[in-house]
Design an enzyme around this catalytic site. Structure first.
Site, PDB file in Angstrom:
ATOM      1  N   LYS A 196     -74.294 -27.357 -22.383  1.00  0.00           N
ATOM      2  CA  LYS A 196     -74.039 -25.665 -23.150  1.00  0.00           C
ATOM      3  C   LYS A 196     -73.670 -25.285 -22.048  1.00  0.00           C
ATOM      4  CE  LYS A 196     -77.530 -23.690 -24.761  1.00  0.00           C
ATOM      5  NZ  LYS A 196     -76.179 -22.734 -25.692  1.00  0.00           N
ATOM      6  N   GLU A 228     -77.226 -17.895 -21.391  1.00  0.00           N
ATOM      7  CA  GLU A 228     -78.960 -18.839 -21.784  1.00  0.00           C
ATOM      8  C   GLU A 228     -79.827 -19.708 -21.229  1.00  0.00           C
ATOM      9  OE1 GLU A 228     -75.841 -20.200 -25.332  1.00  0.00           O
ATOM     10  OE2 GLU A 228     -75.361 -21.048 -23.745  1.00  0.00           O
ATOM     11  N   GLY A 271     -73.582 -18.726 -30.009  1.00  0.00           N
ATOM     12  CA  GLY A 271     -72.994 -19.306 -30.648  1.00  0.00           C
ATOM     13  C   GLY A 271     -73.074 -18.991 -32.315  1.00  0.00           C
ATOM     14  N   THR A 326     -73.936 -21.467 -34.235  1.00  0.00           N
ATOM     15  CA  THR A 326     -76.024 -21.779 -35.154  1.00  0.00           C
ATOM     16  C   THR A 326     -76.631 -21.162 -34.714  1.00  0.00           C
ATOM     17  OG1 THR A 326     -75.021 -24.563 -33.746  1.00  0.00           O
ATOM     18  CG2 THR A 326     -76.918 -24.199 -34.869  1.00  0.00           C
ATOM     19  N   GLY A 380     -69.704 -21.746 -25.420  1.00  0.00           N
ATOM     20  CA  GLY A 380     -69.651 -20.378 -26.325  1.00  0.00           C
ATOM     21  C   GLY A 380     -69.659 -19.155 -24.901  1.00  0.00           C
ATOM     22  N   ALA A 406     -76.467 -25.731 -28.322  1.00  0.00           N
ATOM     23  CA  ALA A 406     -76.304 -26.639 -27.878  1.00  0.00           C
ATOM     24  C   ALA A 406     -74.871 -28.101 -28.383  1.00  0.00           C
ATOM     25  CB  ALA A 406     -77.497 -27.701 -28.016  1.00  0.00           C
ATOM     26  N   ASP A 407     -74.273 -28.156 -27.332  1.00  0.00           N
ATOM     27  CA  ASP A 407     -73.097 -28.718 -27.229  1.00  0.00           C
ATOM     28  C   ASP A 407     -73.172 -30.265 -27.561  1.00  0.00           C
ATOM     29  OD1 ASP A 407     -71.169 -26.881 -27.592  1.00  0.00           O
ATOM     30  OD2 ASP A 407     -71.916 -26.356 -25.827  1.00  0.00           O
TER      31      ASP A 407
HETATM   32  C1  5RP Z   1     -72.685 -21.360 -26.202  1.00  0.00           C
HETATM   33  C2  5RP Z   1     -73.420 -22.250 -26.024  1.00  0.00           C
HETATM   34  C3  5RP Z   1     -73.429 -22.714 -27.980  1.00  0.00           C
HETATM   35  O1  5RP Z   1     -75.101 -22.524 -28.439  1.00  0.00           O
HETATM   36  C4  5RP Z   1     -73.236 -23.859 -27.608  1.00  0.00           C
HETATM   37  O2  5RP Z   1     -71.446 -24.080 -27.572  1.00  0.00           O
HETATM   38  C5  5RP Z   1     -73.243 -24.797 -29.303  1.00  0.00           C
HETATM   39  O3  5RP Z   1     -72.703 -23.632 -30.222  1.00  0.00           O
HETATM   40  P1  5RP Z   1     -72.370 -24.352 -31.591  1.00  0.00           P
HETATM   41  O4  5RP Z   1     -73.697 -23.389 -32.206  1.00  0.00           O
HETATM   42  O5  5RP Z   1     -71.595 -22.904 -32.180  1.00  0.00           O
HETATM   43  O6  5RP Z   1     -71.659 -25.174 -31.976  1.00  0.00           O
HETATM   44  O7  5RP Z   1     -73.932 -23.054 -25.603  1.00  0.00           O
HETATM   45  O8  5RP Z   1     -72.672 -21.046 -24.127  1.00  0.00           O
END
Ligand code: 5RP
Length: 262
Positions: free
Chosen positions: A102, A111, A34, A36, A105, A91-92
């Site tokens: 999560k 993960e 992702g 981050t 992405g 994480a989302d």
């Molecule tokens: C990917 C994930 C990511 O960690 C989650 O979507 C957060 O992404 P971002 O840092 O782009 O907000 O779970 O599968």
């Protein structure tokens, strides 16, 4: 190179920069996926370059593996590493118990396997990811392509008896076709709005044939590093029951920003 980082990128970057301070020479480290986590991979590459840190990374997606390779981070497979000291991932959503959603992405399966095979999981997130109750972000569920419409119907039927606010689901698309994950599966997004009992939902979803794994991470995350747009970070440790505030100083001219490619 951007003249200035946006507040959201600053928040992600400072969370990542603080989190890589937990990495010590000799460690085997799970590398999340992702935007981050991509900052974290860059920050780790910087420490390897500047401090000669000796680590091996286990990427959680082909995207992260590619980035790590480009930046010169030694990587290996989970089967080779077997057990990891630490995983750092985004994480989302996260709640007060550090339960997570999560999979935004589409990498939730690798993960979860990698984080579960680690002594410690650190989540890095901007402050907007903190929620009082999980579920506003659609919950990703990885399902196998065979009979996916039947699996979707079974999931929707199962949701009727569970404590959720909404039961719409949608198959994640990549232009006009279902998106294919690294493990050749589909992602079904559950638009639940509110998840009353994440632990129960996670268990029940995984009982349904066709479901490979869901994006609820319960009792997996140990520490969350929350980044703020002004460069502050909050480090919350669920096991120690502690919270500390810190400030990350950086120059927008740092080499690391030249690596921005995604
Ligand atoms: C990917 C994930 C990511 O960690 C989650 O979507 C957060 O992404 P971002 O840092 O782009 O907000 O779970 O599968």
């Amino acid at each position: 190179m951007p003249a200035e980082l946006s507040p959201i990128d600053t928040a992600k970057f400072v969370a990542a920069k603080r989190a890589v301070q937990f990495i010590e020479s000799g460690m085997k480290v799970g590398l999340g996926t992702g935007s981050t986590a991509a900052w974290m991979v860059r920050c780790l590459a910087e420490r390897i370059r500047d401090e000669g840190l000796k680590v091996v990374g286990v990427p959680t997606s082909t995207r992260t593996a590619e980035l790590a390779r480009q930046l010169g981070i030694p990587i290996t497979s989970l089967d080779d590493a077997k057990w990891l000291d630490l995983t750092i991932d985004g994480a989302d959503e996260f709640d007060v118990n550090l339960a997570l959603i999560k999979g935004g992405g589409a990498a939730l399966l690798q993960e979860k396997i990698v984080a579960t095979a680690s002594d410690q999981m650190i989540v890095i997130a901007d402050a907007a990811k903190e929620v009082s109750q999980l579920g506003n972000f659609p919950l990703p569920v990885e399902i196998i392509p065979f009979g996916w419409q039947t699996t979707k119907a079974l999931i929707e039927e199962t949701l009727v008896s569970l404590d959720v606010l909404n039961r719409d689901t949608s198959i994640r698309m990549n232009s006009d076709k279902p998106l294919i994950t690294d493990e050749a599966n589909y992602i079904l997004d559950l638009h639940l709005k509110r998840i009353g009992n994440p632990r129960q939902l996670a268990l029940v979803l995984n009982q349904i044939p066709g479901v490979v794994e869901n994006g609820l991470f319960i009792d997996i995350c140990d520490i969350v590093v929350i980044g703020h747009g002004d460069g502050r970070v909050t480090v919350r440790d669920i096991n120690a029951g502690s919270q500390a505030e810190d400030q990350v100083y950086f120059k927008p001219t740092d080499n690391i920003f030249a690596d921005l490619g995604d």
